[in-house]
Design an enzyme around this catalytic site. Structure first.
Site, short mmCIF file in Angstrom:
data_model
loop_
_atom_site.label_atom_id
_atom_site.label_comp_id
_atom_site.label_asym_id
_atom_site.label_seq_id
_atom_site.Cartn_x
_atom_site.Cartn_y
_atom_site.Cartn_z
N ASN A 98 4.48 2.10 5.53
CA ASN A 98 3.15 2.28 6.13
C ASN A 98 2.75 1.05 6.95
O ASN A 98 2.37 1.16 8.12
CB ASN A 98 2.11 2.54 5.05
N ASP A 99 2.84 -0.12 6.33
CA ASP A 99 2.50 -1.34 7.06
C ASP A 99 3.62 -1.78 8.00
O ASP A 99 3.35 -2.34 9.07
CB ASP A 99 2.18 -2.48 6.08
N ARG A 137 2.69 -3.52 -8.40
CA ARG A 137 2.39 -4.30 -7.21
C ARG A 137 1.07 -5.05 -7.45
O ARG A 137 0.06 -4.43 -7.81
CB ARG A 137 2.25 -3.40 -5.98
N ARG A 184 0.02 1.02 -7.70
CA ARG A 184 -0.94 0.33 -6.83
C ARG A 184 -2.10 -0.17 -7.68
O ARG A 184 -3.12 0.51 -7.86
CB ARG A 184 -1.43 1.28 -5.73
N ARG A 204 -3.07 1.72 11.62
CA ARG A 204 -2.76 3.00 10.99
C ARG A 204 -4.01 3.75 10.53
O ARG A 204 -3.92 4.90 10.11
CB ARG A 204 -1.81 2.80 9.81
N GLU A 238 7.43 -5.28 4.21
CA GLU A 238 6.55 -4.48 5.07
C GLU A 238 6.02 -5.23 6.28
O GLU A 238 5.14 -4.73 6.99
CB GLU A 238 5.37 -3.95 4.23
N HIS A 274 -5.40 4.42 3.08
CA HIS A 274 -5.32 4.58 1.62
C HIS A 274 -6.19 5.74 1.13
O HIS A 274 -5.94 6.29 0.06
CB HIS A 274 -5.66 3.27 0.93
N CYS A 314 9.08 2.90 -0.72
CA CYS A 314 7.94 3.51 -1.39
C CYS A 314 6.85 3.96 -0.43
O CYS A 314 5.80 4.45 -0.86
CB CYS A 314 7.34 2.54 -2.41
#
Length: 583
Positions: free
Chosen positions: A456-457, A335, A297, A467, A433, A190, A504
């Site tokens: 990403n996840d 989210r 976010r 990651r 995810e 992040h 996203c």
């Protein structure tokens, strides 16, 4: 001239003087000190060494009394090293001859010592390297009262750090922080995402900085290729400055696409939304042509909060600001808090051995219902101001999603009893995810209003790759065939049930994947605001039929390297500037 290679996480090029941060996020004083201040710097060194020596001696005495003199010898060894006249003379020599601060001189000398010990064959001597680094930390901590925090950066610099937390990165002012390079970190941490949001060129996972790196030394940060160049020569500087000017002209040409639809050459309409972290970004997203906010976010409100958690009113004001900026006809997907893993927070769980698989995101929210309900109250109150939608992160089972919806229903009931208005038909969706959810996408589609794929996840959990860990960063690959097949199944399930499906994750903002995702059936993309013109350019340059052929070919390939090579070649044919920038 030295060249280091890492992981490119935020595109662009920056050239400027290096500013080194220590592991506590403080600036190592790296400015030259005037000659008249050199005696003051030496006095600070002597005072620090004397105080630290006395403190260690006192600690050694306590340890000796509690656990025995054998253990206390470790402290005594540190004290002898700190009192070593040769160490002092080397630090003083750097202060006097190079005119640098005591902090930078100490760091430079002790890092050199540590490197020397690391290179020795005898394991006993190799262990002394850690002692040197420990002494460095102790001395710098003692001098901490004289150091400036990162929030006080007030000149144009390239920030160099071992690693940065999201909270630290958020505090950077892009007016002064022109580039970021970290020794640690992964492609979709992040911190990397925030650097992208701030449009600061960034590289992570570059490995240990060389000891030859001098304070204020000119460095180039190439966020397109993941390259850092230390002390570039004039031809290299000229090459980069020319490249920056050329690509800037190309990006300015993309501005003409702002008011044009994201539509393929054969008329397939695509929705292009923006990912944001801060309310202020909403205006910027619209200026780039966003059709809504596909991912807000909200956890960054928590990371920036001075207290344990932002109040309901603070959250309401932030959510209301975004909805008012975007307007009533554009959707905003909020989210719910996604804390944990690489976004630790003081109001969450205690430290965990494996936070990525621990109490994070929706699990943390469902365990901490007062915090969760406070956020939902603020979201529901703001929902009357526009097209608000709520999305739960990291859902792994259907029961988990149902529990989250039950909490939302409870909060709705409470607001209704109090006569507080809110949207009763608020769409509720989930982040797709986790592989367990992806496999069950067909079942989830019967209970949700929309999916948003968080690659990403999804990549992290599918490939069993942390990651944020630079040592396995090369294994984190959006082109992996297993990932692409999961994406296909999620999109198919959504389309079969008439459920909106967006992507996203960072993958959606990479131009090489745009034709593939279109070919897999995706019709909604949510990307960082600065990526919107590029992705729109790709969409408007390909036909849907060609995109389907690309997807068909990719699904027949067996390795990530084959897929990446194929996609880059296809992108080069369509918009060569994008691939030339990467090469």
């Amino acid at each position: 001239m030295d060249t280091l290679r890492g992981i490119a996480v935020s595109s662009g090029v920056a050239i400027g003087p290096a500013l080194t941060l220590d592991r506590q996020g403080m600036q190592i004083r790296s400015l030259y000190v005037p000659s008249q201040r050199i005696p003051e710097e030496i006095e600070r060194l002597d005072r620090c060494l004397s105080e630290l020596s006395n403190e260690i001696a006192s600690n050694a005495q306590v340890v000796s009394e509690k656990v025995g003199p054998e253990v206390a010898t470790i402290f005594e060894a540190h004290r002898r090293m700190i009192c070593d006249p040769h160490l002092r003379s080397m630090v003083v020599e750097r202060i006097e001859k190079r005119g640098c601060s005591v902090e930078f001189a100490v760091r430079s000398v002790l890092q050199k010592y540590a490197s020397f010990f690391r290179g020795m064959e005898n394991s006993h001597f190799r262990d002394r390297a850690e002692d040197m680094l420990d002494i460095e930390r102790q001395i710098l901590a003692r001098l901490a009262g004289d150091r400036a925090p990162i929030e006080e950066i007030d000149r144009e610099v390239i920030v160099l750090a071992h690693d940065l937390t999201p909270t630290q990165t958020v505090s950077f002012d892009p007016k002064f922080v022109k580039g970021i390079v970290t020794e640690a970190g992964g492609q979709t941490s992040h911190t990397a995402i925030i650097a992208g949001a701030l449009e600061i060129p960034a590289i992570v996972g570059i490995g240990r900085f060389p000891e030859s790196l001098e304070h204020d030394q000119t460095v180039i940060v190439d966020g397109n290729h993941g390259v850092m160049i230390i002390a570039p020569d004039e031809p290299m500087l000229h090459r980069y400055r020319t490249s920056v000017r050329d690509f800037q002209r190309f990006k300015e040409s993309l501005g003409k696409l702002r008011d044009l639809p994201a539509e393929t050459t054969d008329g397939c309409r695509v929705t292009l939304s923006a990912n944001i972290e801060f309310p202020e970004e909403a205006k910027h997203a619209l200026e780039r042509g966003a059709e809504g906010i596909g991912l807000y976010r909200t956890e960054f409100l928590y990371l920036n909060s001075k207290s344990a958690a932002p109040s309901e009113e603070e959250q309401y004001e932030a959510y209301a600001a975004v909805l008012k900026t975007v307007g009533p006809d554009r959707p905003v997907i909020f989210r719910t808090l996604d804390l944990g893993a690489d976004k630790p927070h003081q109001d969450g769980a205690s430290a965990e051995n494996n936070p990525v698989l621990g109490l994070r995101s929706i699990r943390l929210a469902l365990k901490n219902l007062p915090m969760f309900k406070t956020q939902l109250r603020a979201l529901l109150r703001a929902s009357v101001l526009g097209d608000a939608r709520i999305m739960f992160p990291l859902i792994s089972t259907l029961m988990e999603f149902k529990r989250a919806r039950m909490v939302l229903a409870d909060v709705m009931e409470d607001l209704q009893e109090l006569g507080i208005p809110f949207r009763k038909d608020l769409p509720v969706g989930m982040m797709m995810e986790v592989p367990s959810a992806a496999v069950m996408a067909d079942r989830f589609a019967r209970h949700v209003d929309f999916f948003s794929i968080g690659t990403n996840d999804l990549i992290q959990y599918t490939l069993a790759v942390d990651r944020t860990n630079e040592t396995v960063a090369s294994l984190f690959n959006a082109s992996d065939p297993a990932v692409i097949r999961l994406l296909r199944e999620i999109i198919k399930a959504a389309n079969r049930h008439g459920v909106d499906c967006s992507l996203c994750g960072e993958m959606s903002g990479d131009p090489i994947y745009t034709p593939l995702l279109l070919g897999l059936g995706l019709r909604q993309f949510s990307v960082a605001p600065h990526n919107i013109p590029e992705i729109k350019k790709i969409i408007r340059s390909v036909s849907l039929e060609d995109a389907k052929r690309v997807a068909g070919r990719v699904l027949r390939l067996d390795s990530a390297s084959e897929i990446t090579s194929f996609l880059r070649d296809r992108t080069r044919r369509v918009v060569p500037e994008f691939v030339d920038e990467m090469d």
